[in-house]
Motif scaffolding. Sequence first.
Motif, PDB file in Angstrom:
ATOM      1  N   ALA A 138      -4.056   8.687  10.027  1.00 54.42           N
ATOM      2  CA  ALA A 138      -4.933   7.816   9.248  1.00 54.42           C
ATOM      3  C   ALA A 138      -4.827   6.386   9.756  1.00 54.42           C
ATOM      4  O   ALA A 138      -3.866   6.022  10.433  1.00 54.42           O
ATOM      5  N   THR A 139      -5.814   5.609   9.420  1.00 57.56           N
ATOM      6  CA  THR A 139      -5.754   4.167   9.655  1.00 57.56           C
ATOM      7  C   THR A 139      -6.035   3.486   8.326  1.00 57.56           C
ATOM      8  O   THR A 139      -6.710   4.038   7.457  1.00 57.56           O
ATOM      9  N   SER A 140      -5.487   2.301   8.170  1.00 58.40           N
ATOM     10  CA  SER A 140      -5.740   1.556   6.935  1.00 58.40           C
ATOM     11  C   SER A 140      -5.708   0.071   7.226  1.00 58.40           C
ATOM     12  O   SER A 140      -5.137  -0.379   8.224  1.00 58.40           O
ATOM     13  N   ARG A 141      -6.310  -0.651   6.317  1.00 63.20           N
ATOM     14  CA  ARG A 141      -6.406  -2.099   6.479  1.00 63.20           C
ATOM     15  C   ARG A 141      -6.316  -2.715   5.087  1.00 63.20           C
ATOM     16  O   ARG A 141      -6.893  -2.201   4.134  1.00 63.20           O
ATOM     17  N   ALA A 142      -5.598  -3.819   4.993  1.00 58.34           N
ATOM     18  CA  ALA A 142      -5.464  -4.492   3.699  1.00 58.34           C
ATOM     19  C   ALA A 142      -5.213  -5.974   3.914  1.00 58.34           C
ATOM     20  O   ALA A 142      -4.792  -6.397   4.996  1.00 58.34           O
ATOM     21  N   ASN A 176       4.499   6.633  11.904  1.00 56.06           N
ATOM     22  CA  ASN A 176       3.642   7.508  12.702  1.00 56.06           C
ATOM     23  C   ASN A 176       3.673   8.959  12.233  1.00 56.06           C
ATOM     24  O   ASN A 176       2.763   9.716  12.523  1.00 56.06           O
ATOM     25  N   THR A 177       4.683   9.384  11.526  1.00 57.22           N
ATOM     26  CA  THR A 177       4.712  10.741  10.977  1.00 57.22           C
ATOM     27  C   THR A 177       5.135  10.728   9.508  1.00 57.22           C
ATOM     28  O   THR A 177       5.494  11.748   8.955  1.00 57.22           O
ATOM     29  N   GLY A 178       5.099   9.577   8.888  1.00 60.00           N
ATOM     30  CA  GLY A 178       5.521   9.472   7.500  1.00 60.00           C
ATOM     31  C   GLY A 178       4.419   8.898   6.649  1.00 60.00           C
ATOM     32  O   GLY A 178       3.236   9.207   6.847  1.00 60.00           O
ATOM     33  N   ILE A 179       4.785   8.038   5.721  1.00 57.25           N
ATOM     34  CA  ILE A 179       3.820   7.421   4.831  1.00 57.25           C
ATOM     35  C   ILE A 179       3.668   5.956   5.226  1.00 57.25           C
ATOM     36  O   ILE A 179       4.610   5.181   5.109  1.00 57.25           O
ATOM     37  N   SER A 180       2.489   5.608   5.706  1.00 60.08           N
ATOM     38  CA  SER A 180       2.186   4.206   5.988  1.00 60.08           C
ATOM     39  C   SER A 180       1.736   3.584   4.681  1.00 60.08           C
ATOM     40  O   SER A 180       1.115   4.249   3.846  1.00 60.08           O
ATOM     41  N   ALA A 181       2.032   2.304   4.493  1.00 62.24           N
ATOM     42  CA  ALA A 181       1.697   1.688   3.209  1.00 62.24           C
ATOM     43  C   ALA A 181       1.647   0.178   3.308  1.00 62.24           C
ATOM     44  O   ALA A 181       2.227  -0.426   4.212  1.00 62.24           O
ATOM     45  N   PHE A 182       0.960  -0.403   2.347  1.00 61.51           N
ATOM     46  CA  PHE A 182       0.993  -1.837   2.113  1.00 61.51           C
ATOM     47  C   PHE A 182       1.663  -2.036   0.765  1.00 61.51           C
ATOM     48  O   PHE A 182       1.313  -1.368  -0.215  1.00 61.51           O
ATOM     49  N   ILE A 183       2.633  -2.935   0.741  1.00 58.96           N
ATOM     50  CA  ILE A 183       3.418  -3.178  -0.469  1.00 58.96           C
ATOM     51  C   ILE A 183       3.339  -4.663  -0.769  1.00 58.96           C
ATOM     52  O   ILE A 183       3.574  -5.496   0.116  1.00 58.96           O
ATOM     53  N   GLN A 224      -1.531   3.481   0.385  1.00 54.96           N
ATOM     54  CA  GLN A 224      -0.662   4.320   1.206  1.00 54.96           C
ATOM     55  C   GLN A 224      -1.435   5.496   1.766  1.00 54.96           C
ATOM     56  O   GLN A 224      -2.467   5.890   1.221  1.00 54.96           O
ATOM     57  N   THR A 225      -0.913   6.041   2.859  1.00 52.87           N
ATOM     58  CA  THR A 225      -1.503   7.219   3.476  1.00 52.87           C
ATOM     59  C   THR A 225      -0.692   8.435   3.042  1.00 52.87           C
ATOM     60  O   THR A 225       0.398   8.302   2.497  1.00 52.87           O
ATOM     61  N   ALA A 226      -1.221   9.597   3.319  1.00 52.86           N
ATOM     62  CA  ALA A 226      -0.484  10.828   3.033  1.00 52.86           C
ATOM     63  C   ALA A 226       0.570  11.053   4.115  1.00 52.86           C
ATOM     64  O   ALA A 226       0.467  10.526   5.231  1.00 52.86           O
ATOM     65  N   TRP A 227       1.556  11.850   3.808  1.00 50.83           N
ATOM     66  CA  TRP A 227       2.620  12.167   4.750  1.00 50.83           C
ATOM     67  C   TRP A 227       2.088  13.106   5.826  1.00 50.83           C
ATOM     68  O   TRP A 227       1.426  14.094   5.523  1.00 50.83           O
ATOM     69  N   TRP A 228       2.358  12.754   7.069  1.00 55.06           N
ATOM     70  CA  TRP A 228       2.053  13.560   8.243  1.00 55.06           C
ATOM     71  C   TRP A 228       0.548  13.787   8.425  1.00 55.06           C
ATOM     72  O   TRP A 228       0.110  14.788   8.971  1.00 55.06           O
TER      73      TRP A 228
END
Length: 147
Positions: A97-101, A74-81, A90-94
């Motif tokens: 954003a929303t993402s889907r994969a 929620n305040t870091g880097i969200s990502a799919f690995i 991945q999203t930017a830090w802080w």
Amino acid sequence: MYQTATPGLQVAPVICYESVYGDFVGEYVKNGASLIGIITNDGWWSDSPGHNQHLQYATLRAIETRRDIARSANTGISAFINQKGEITQQTAWWVPATSRATVHLNTEQTFYVRYGELIGPACQVLAVLLLVLTVVRALLNRRTLAA
């Protein structure tokens, strides 16, 4: 373990620093997890490399378990690995954003999941054996010099 209505999908709910411990995550996989979901709050790292390191731990867990990872910070880097440990999105830090994969499920167990941490214990045994060998040699050398 969180089971869903989707056939074959069992999500390992890993919370924050639990993702640092490979054996902990491995237990979820032993129990049938086909996907790892990491939920974290990286805000307490502030503007340091900590949030990046925490993300990299997730890549290690993906490699060890051969599971895709959906990481929500929620305040870091969200990502799919992916299962190879590659960050595919991945999203930017802080930054909100929303993402889907698309994620890939896997039910096979890796050597690491089956047998766990072997390098550390093996090195401990080796260290004790070397210590014993050193002490025995020293005692034999003393005996030889005394004779």
